[in-house]
Design a protein around this motif. Structure first.
Motif, PDB file in Angstrom:
ATOM      1  N   SER A   1       0.815  -1.216   0.000  1.00  0.00           N
ATOM      2  CA  SER A   1       0.000   0.000   0.000  1.00  0.00           C
ATOM      3  C   SER A   1       0.846   1.263   0.000  1.00  0.00           C
ATOM      4  N   LEU A   2       1.921   1.263   0.786  1.00  0.00           N
ATOM      5  CA  LEU A   2       2.692   2.486   0.988  1.00  0.00           C
ATOM      6  C   LEU A   2       3.815   2.694  -0.023  1.00  0.00           C
TER       7      LEU A   2
ATOM      8  N   PRO B   1       4.563   1.955  -3.247  1.00  0.00           N
ATOM      9  CA  PRO B   1       4.399   2.563  -4.576  1.00  0.00           C
ATOM     10  C   PRO B   1       4.238   4.075  -4.511  1.00  0.00           C
ATOM     11  N   CYS B   2       3.409   4.555  -3.578  1.00  0.00           N
ATOM     12  CA  CYS B   2       3.193   6.000  -3.442  1.00  0.00           C
ATOM     13  C   CYS B   2       4.473   6.706  -3.029  1.00  0.00           C
ATOM     14  N   LEU B   3       5.183   6.126  -2.067  1.00  0.00           N
ATOM     15  CA  LEU B   3       6.401   6.760  -1.563  1.00  0.00           C
ATOM     16  C   LEU B   3       7.491   6.807  -2.631  1.00  0.00           C
TER      17      LEU B   3
ATOM     18  N   CYS C   1       7.084   6.694  -5.939  1.00  0.00           N
ATOM     19  CA  CYS C   1       6.694   7.608  -7.015  1.00  0.00           C
ATOM     20  C   CYS C   1       6.810   9.068  -6.565  1.00  0.00           C
ATOM     21  N   SER C   2       6.509   9.337  -5.303  1.00  0.00           N
ATOM     22  CA  SER C   2       6.666  10.704  -4.782  1.00  0.00           C
ATOM     23  C   SER C   2       8.135  11.111  -4.776  1.00  0.00           C
TER      24      SER C   2
ATOM     25  N   LYS D   1       9.183  11.934  -8.290  1.00  0.00           N
ATOM     26  CA  LYS D   1       8.698  13.246  -8.726  1.00  0.00           C
ATOM     27  C   LYS D   1       9.608  14.359  -8.236  1.00  0.00           C
TER      28      LYS D   1
ATOM     29  N   THR E   1       3.801   0.242  -8.990  1.00  0.00           N
ATOM     30  CA  THR E   1       3.092   1.269  -9.759  1.00  0.00           C
ATOM     31  C   THR E   1       2.096   2.023  -8.894  1.00  0.00           C
ATOM     32  N   ASP E   2       1.777   3.256  -9.320  1.00  0.00           N
ATOM     33  CA  ASP E   2       0.742   4.028  -8.641  1.00  0.00           C
ATOM     34  C   ASP E   2      -0.622   3.664  -9.224  1.00  0.00           C
ATOM     35  N   TYR E   3      -1.655   4.448  -8.905  1.00  0.00           N
ATOM     36  CA  TYR E   3      -3.017   4.115  -9.336  1.00  0.00           C
ATOM     37  C   TYR E   3      -3.177   4.158 -10.853  1.00  0.00           C
ATOM     38  N   ASP E   4      -2.275   4.863 -11.554  1.00  0.00           N
ATOM     39  CA  ASP E   4      -2.330   4.934 -13.012  1.00  0.00           C
ATOM     40  C   ASP E   4      -1.416   3.909 -13.680  1.00  0.00           C
TER      41      ASP E   4
END
Length: 514
Positions: free
Chosen positions: A316-317, A319-321, A323-324, A327, A347-350
């Motif tokens: 859960s955590l 992929p977001c971390l 990708c952030s 960025k 991967t993120d939601y996209d």
């Protein structure tokens, strides 16, 4: 493929060439193979296919597809699903709902459907109601270069199983020319006949003559070590300790001996080095959930105690971390997350990976570091975009070059490419058109009306774009579905007509008529 007991090196070479010629056009490859020698072919291909960025999956069956209770359909379907949906840049073997690394697997049962095993390494994938991929185990090349095949291969290698009563004469005969390399299967953790000076002498003589000897264990699990005196005797004689390699060491030996321009020392270093995930080097540390400080802290705060719960937190955590961090161009952050169990395939939601985001944001240093760390370049997001597409759309030329050098290929249909080019012509964006060209786009791609970017550029009087398209070889006489050419679109635009005539003058002259 017939009776693969008679599979020759020539057939393996043909398989590689077929894959090489269509590599850019497909997402993955499945090879249907007989089971008796499938692990040997998988091992050979894993070394001969260099800088692989897409899955190559071998599979077969214990019972033919035409028979009742065949396992062929299940194995073939599973192999196709994996090769078509997952970016696993390895040569692998799929059997009985398990995906194994090609140079780690052996056939261990002649009758059971569970015919293949990889004792010193967990399967890469376990297939059930879900596809459970162990991403931590996936092998990724750390050389950001294009896929290629090795043409060097030395067939003069052999396998000798040591036994207590083996004679020095047998060993001497086995090591005679044209043999260039031998894999010795020794006892336990690499133990051999240390008290047999006659055998050790024959080994030393052969090594002095240029023969390479690799020691692996007869045991199914474990690692060859010089910790015991008997094992140290082999190392002192000049043998290569093969760690936890299987008989796939034969394929590695053939590959290393076939490489040109290497010294004996360099060949020995390669044999001792993990180059395709075929052995475990003692100095390499692998991540485990128990030593992840970050994950454990989050798990403690959420009162998670089981490994399954920690895996859910990670999924859960992370992929977001990651990708952030991508960025922001924060490589140290991504590196730390990766050490804690993150993966570049997350991967993120996209469906975008950290490389998608870094390429879109133009973080050149981050992209370079990620490619050097084995980041996959072929992953598509939910819209079908790859990191290369993101770099092109955002006109990051340095990143485009890095990705293409790493083997990335533009995966757009002719009509999609044409539409992108035409929109950029309408927007008078020469830089964008140049970026698409740098990414490998066909500037002569046509839409459903047969019209190209050059047709539109001429019709709109975009002189700079026309000049660029002509300089890159676009055809001024290309007809659309209505018979119109860029030349006929030019009307009275004298400067553009001159550019088109310049383009015509650069075309190959027609052959002389006889």
């Amino acid at each position: 493929m017939g009776d693969t007991k008679r599979v020759l090196f020539r057939i393996q070479t043909n398989l590689m060439r077929i894959i090489f010629f269509v590599y850019e056009h497909l997402d993955g490859f499945v090879i249907v193979h007989g089971t008796d020698t499938m692990s040997y072919t998988a091992s050979s291909l894993s070394f001969m296919m260099e800088e692989l960025g897409k899955p190559v999956v071998l599979t077969g069956a214990q019972k033919p597809m035409a028979e009742m209770r065949t396992d062929a359909i299940d194995n073939l379907q599973g192999a196709l699903v994996i090769a078509g949906t997952l970016i696993i840049p390895e040569v692998a073997l799929y059997f009985n709902r398990r995906l194994f690394r090609g140079n780690r697997v052996m056939k261990t049962d002649a009758q059971d459907f569970h015919a293949f095993s990889s004792y010193n390494m967990e399967p890469l994938i376990k297939m059930g109601t879900e596809i459970n991929c162990n991403w931590d185990l996936i092998w990724r090349s750390q050389k950001p270069t294009k896929f290629s095949i090795s043409h060097g291969w030395n067939p003069n290698v052999a396998l000798l199983r040591i036994f207590p009563s083996i004679t020095a004469t047998t060993v001497r005969s086995f090591l005679q020319p044209p043999i260039r390399g031998v894999v010795f299967q020794s006892y336990g953790a690499g133990n051999g006949p240390s008290n047999r000076e006659d055998i050790i002498r024959e080994i030393k003589v052969a090594i002095a003559r240029g023969v390479f000897i690799v020691i692996i264990s007869q045991c199914q699990t474990g690692i060859v070590s010089s910790a015991y005196a008997a094992g140290a005797a082999f190392a002192q004689a000049g043998c290569v300790l093969g760690a936890d390699m299987t008989p796939s060491a034969l394929a590695k030996l053939s590959y290393v001996l076939g490489l040109e321009g290497l010294t004996a020392t360099q060949r020995k270093e390669l044999l001792e080095t993990n180059i395709r995930g075929e052995l475990t080097q003692a100095d390499l540390t692998k991540f485990s959930l128990s030593n992840s400080t970050f994950l454990q802290s989050v798990a403690d705060s959420m009162k998670a105690s089981t490994e399954a719960e920690i895996h859910l937190i990670k999924a859960s955590l992370f992929p977001c971390l990651m990708c952030s961090a991508a960025k922001e161009g924060n490589f140290q952050g991504i590196k730390k997350l990766k050490e804690d169990g993150g993966d570049y395939s997350m991967t993120d939601y996209d469906g975008r990976t950290p490389l998608h985001i870094a390429a879109a944001a133009g973080h050149e240093l981050l992209v370079e570091e990620m490619l050097l760390d084995g980041c996959p370049v072929h992953k598509k997001d939910h819209t079908g975009c790859t990191p290369l597409t993101e770099a092109i759309k955002n006109k990051h030329f340095q990143i485009i070059e890095m990705l293409r050098n790493a083997g990335a290929v533009l995966k757009c249909s002719q009509q999609q490419t044409c539409n992108e080019l035409m929109m950029n012509v309408v927007g008078n964006d020469l830089d964008a058109i140049t970026a698409w060209h740098a990414g490998g786009a066909d500037l002569d791609a046509s839409n459903y009306d047969g019209r190209t970017a050059l047709h539109i550029a001429v019709a709109r009087g975009a002189e700079d774009i026309v000049r660029f398209l002509i300089s890159q070889g676009c055809d001024p006489e290309r007809k659309d579905n209505f018979g119109r050419t860029p030349m006929s679109e030019a009307a009275e635009q004298e400067e553009i007509i001159e550019l088109l005539e310049w383009g015509l003058s650069m075309k190959d002259p027609p052959p002389n008529e006889t």
